[in-house]
Every structure is written in structure tokens, then in C-alpha cells.
Scaffold this motif. Structure first.
Motif, mmCIF file in Angstrom:
data_model
loop_
_atom_site.group_PDB
_atom_site.id
_atom_site.type_symbol
_atom_site.label_atom_id
_atom_site.label_comp_id
_atom_site.label_asym_id
_atom_site.label_seq_id
_atom_site.Cartn_x
_atom_site.Cartn_y
_atom_site.Cartn_z
ATOM 1 N N GLY A 132 1.224 11.608 1.707
ATOM 2 C CA GLY A 132 2.103 10.630 1.073
ATOM 3 C C GLY A 132 2.364 10.985 -0.383
ATOM 4 O O GLY A 132 3.513 11.007 -0.836
ATOM 5 N N TYR A 133 1.282 11.291 -1.114
ATOM 6 C CA TYR A 133 1.454 11.681 -2.521
ATOM 7 C C TYR A 133 2.165 13.023 -2.621
ATOM 8 O O TYR A 133 2.965 13.249 -3.537
ATOM 9 C CB TYR A 133 0.093 11.720 -3.233
ATOM 10 N N LEU A 155 -6.557 8.537 7.803
ATOM 11 C CA LEU A 155 -6.153 7.912 6.534
ATOM 12 C C LEU A 155 -6.174 8.859 5.329
ATOM 13 O O LEU A 155 -5.202 8.884 4.576
ATOM 14 C CB LEU A 155 -7.007 6.671 6.269
ATOM 15 N N PRO A 156 -7.278 9.639 5.116
ATOM 16 C CA PRO A 156 -7.275 10.521 3.938
ATOM 17 C C PRO A 156 -6.097 11.495 3.954
ATOM 18 O O PRO A 156 -5.424 11.680 2.932
ATOM 19 C CB PRO A 156 -8.611 11.268 4.049
ATOM 20 N N MET A 183 -3.254 11.073 5.553
ATOM 21 C CA MET A 183 -2.019 10.310 5.396
ATOM 22 C C MET A 183 -1.746 9.999 3.917
ATOM 23 O O MET A 183 -0.612 10.058 3.467
ATOM 24 C CB MET A 183 -2.106 9.026 6.205
ATOM 25 N N HIS A 184 -2.811 9.652 3.196
ATOM 26 C CA HIS A 184 -2.629 9.357 1.769
ATOM 27 C C HIS A 184 -2.273 10.627 1.005
ATOM 28 O O HIS A 184 -1.397 10.611 0.143
ATOM 29 C CB HIS A 184 -3.909 8.725 1.196
ATOM 30 N N ARG A 185 -2.940 11.740 1.351
ATOM 31 C CA ARG A 185 -2.662 13.000 0.659
ATOM 32 C C ARG A 185 -1.225 13.440 0.902
ATOM 33 O O ARG A 185 -0.505 13.797 -0.038
ATOM 34 C CB ARG A 185 -3.643 14.087 1.128
ATOM 35 N N GLN A 224 0.851 -1.176 0.000
ATOM 36 C CA GLN A 224 0.000 0.000 0.000
ATOM 37 C C GLN A 224 0.888 1.226 0.000
ATOM 38 O O GLN A 224 2.071 1.127 0.313
ATOM 39 C CB GLN A 224 -0.877 0.013 1.253
ATOM 40 N N ILE A 225 0.288 2.388 -0.295
ATOM 41 C CA ILE A 225 1.087 3.622 -0.333
ATOM 42 C C ILE A 225 1.760 3.860 1.021
ATOM 43 O O ILE A 225 2.930 4.233 1.088
ATOM 44 C CB ILE A 225 0.210 4.831 -0.763
ATOM 45 N N SER A 226 1.046 3.564 2.123
ATOM 46 C CA SER A 226 1.602 3.822 3.454
ATOM 47 C C SER A 226 2.828 2.959 3.744
ATOM 48 O O SER A 226 3.878 3.457 4.140
ATOM 49 C CB SER A 226 0.523 3.590 4.508
#
Lengths: 143, 131
Positions: free
Chosen positions: A121-122, A114-115, A117-119, A33-35
Motif C-alpha cells: 500500500g505504501y 496484513l504486513p 498489504m500495508h507494505r 485505515q490505509i487499506s
């Protein structure tokens, strides 16, 4: 039982029988996963940058040794292979830098959902590639 | 009973927990890693800038650059924070992946020796260029 830690890995399955629980995280069955991917690359970049620190000290030592030694070091850095290696180090440095800020923000208690963290991350990926491109643009075109 | 497997450990919960907790030097390591990370934020940007300024420099230019007091100070600060930070990071990596006690200790000692060696080499080189 060899190790007391194994005592924490005993459990019962749905039939009530005692089973040895698997060790977690179970990397073989987790989908990347991205994380988790960004996390392991932070570590890989850190290890690579430790090698970069060794090269930094050799570069400084060459400069301290003699003009001819430093000329050799600079020509190695200017060669095609040297540039490829240095490109990798700049990417690793900017990635570890950007993701390090993300880690420090987590330590301060921000950005855990999570949202976000994903943002972030990108954003780290975009920033580290962007900074690397800017660095090499200045180095090759402007400088 | 009747099950093939059973827990044979007869130690108390307290006995099992002793020595496994965080009451060693965990906080010191964690804090030093963050402290050096924060220090490295401006220092690594300064370093990147220096690399661009020193692109294609000869040894005389390098000497002139390091002889500027701020550059000498910032490079020494960078070297100290960088080598401290990478020592803390590599220590965690070794502790995570090497499970045999003897091998782990050997790897930690070898890593510490290498870090000290290259750290001193970098610092001494900057000092020599500075003066």
C-alpha cells in the motif's frame, strides 16, 4: 418486513431478544485505515479517469476537426487551470495504475497477509507520486 | 415467542437463494475487467509516453504521429480497452450506490450511451488522423 434480504439481518443480542443487525460495513463508526482509504481512492481515481477519457476523446476530436480547433485544445491544456487539471489526472492515472497492479496480484493470490498489504500500500503511494513527479519533470524541464 | 420481533418469511432456503447467487454474468464481467486491466498496463504507459512526445504539438504533428501505423494501432487498442474497462468499472459503481431499480437502470443506460458515444468519437478521430 419489506425485503427478503432483511431476513439475513435478524439476530439475537446477549439477552436473547431479537434485534435488527446493522448493515456492514458501517462507515460512520470505522476509523479510516490505509487499506480502506487506498481502496476507496482506487474507485475515486477510476471515476475521475473516466472523465479524463472523455477529455481524451475531445482532444482527439479537436485534432481531427481542424488545426485551429486543435490549437484551442492545446492552449487550454497549456493554461494554468489546464495544467492543474492535467496534474490531477496524471496523479490519478499513476495511482490507479500502481494500485491496479496490486489488485491483479491479489487476484493471482499474492500479498494477502496484513504486513505485505500495508507494505504494498505504501509502495503504491510512493510509486504513484514518484511517477507523477518524473512525468512532470520530463514534461516541463526536459521536453 | 413473546418477542416483539420475529421472522415472518416462510419461503424455503432454496427459494430465498434463487436469483441471488452468482449464476448470472458475474464471472464474465469480472474476467473482462481483469483482461482489459492487463491490456491497459502497457497501453497506458504507451499513452503517457505519447502525451510527452506530443507536448506542445500542432495539428500537423499530431497527424504525422497518428499516421505512423504503430501509433494508430496502439491508440485504437488503447481506446477500445480503456472505454471497455471504464464501462465495467462505472457499472459496478452505479450498481453499488443506486438502489432504486428504475434510477439504477436509467443511470446504467445513460452511462452506456455516453461511453459508446465518446468511445466512437475517440476512435473515429484517430482513424481520421491516421488516413
Amino acid at each position: 418486513m419489506q425485503d427478503v434480504r432483511e431476513a439475513f439481518m435478524q439476530g439475537r443480542n446477549s439477552t436473547g431478544a431479537m434485534v435488527q443487525r446493522p448493515l456492514s460495513p458501517h462507515l460512520q463508526i470505522y476509523r479510516p485505515q490505509i487499506s480502506s482509504t487506498l481502496s476507496i481512492f482506487h474507485r475515486i481515481a477510476g471515476i475521475a479517469l473516466s472523465g479524463g477519457a472523455v477529455l481524451l476523446s475531445l482532444w482527439l476530436a479537436a485534432a481531427a476537426a481542424s488545426p485551429s480547433a486543435f490549437a484551442v485544445a492545446q492552449s487550454l491544456a497549456d493554461s494554468i487551470l489546464g495544467m492543474i487539471v492535467l496534474f490531477g489526472f496524471t496523479l490519478a492515472l499513476f495511482y490507479h495504475f500502481c494500485n491496479g497492479i496490486r489488485h491483479l496480484l491479489w487476484d493471482a493470490g499474492y500479498g494477502y497477509d496484513l504486513p505485505t498489504m500495508h507494505r504494498t500500500g505504501y509502495a503504491v503511494l510512493i510509486c504513484s507520486v514518484g511517477l507523477t513527479v518524473i512525468f512532470w519533470f520530463i514534461g516541463l524541464v526536459v521536453g | 415467542m413473546g418477542n416483539a420481533k420475529s421472522i415472518k418469511i416462510m419461503r424455503s432456503s432454496l427459494g430465498r437463494a434463487r436469483g441471488l447467487g452468482s449464476a448470472k454474468s458475474g464471472v464474465g464481467h469480472w474476467w473482462a475487467q481483469r483482461l482489459t486491466a492487463i491490456a491497459l498496463l502497457p497501453l497506458s504507459l504507451y499513452f503517457v509516453l505519447s502525451v510527452l512526445l506530443l507536448d506542445g504539438a500542432n495539428q500537423a504533428a499530431m497527424q504525422r504521429y497518428m499516421a505512423e501505423p504503430w501509433n494508430g494501432v496502439l491508440f485504437l487498442a488503447l481506446i477500445f480497452a480503456l472505454f471497455h474497462h471504464l464501462r465495467l468499472g462505472l457499472q459496478v459503481v452505479i450498481e453499488d450506490y443506486i438502489h432504486t431499480e428504475a434510477k439504477r437502470l436509467a443511470a446504467l443506460l445513460a452511462m452506456r450511451a455516453a461511453v459508446v458515444f465518446f468511445g466512437i468519437l475517440a476512435a473515429l478521430s484517430v482513424l481520421k488522423l491516421t488516413f
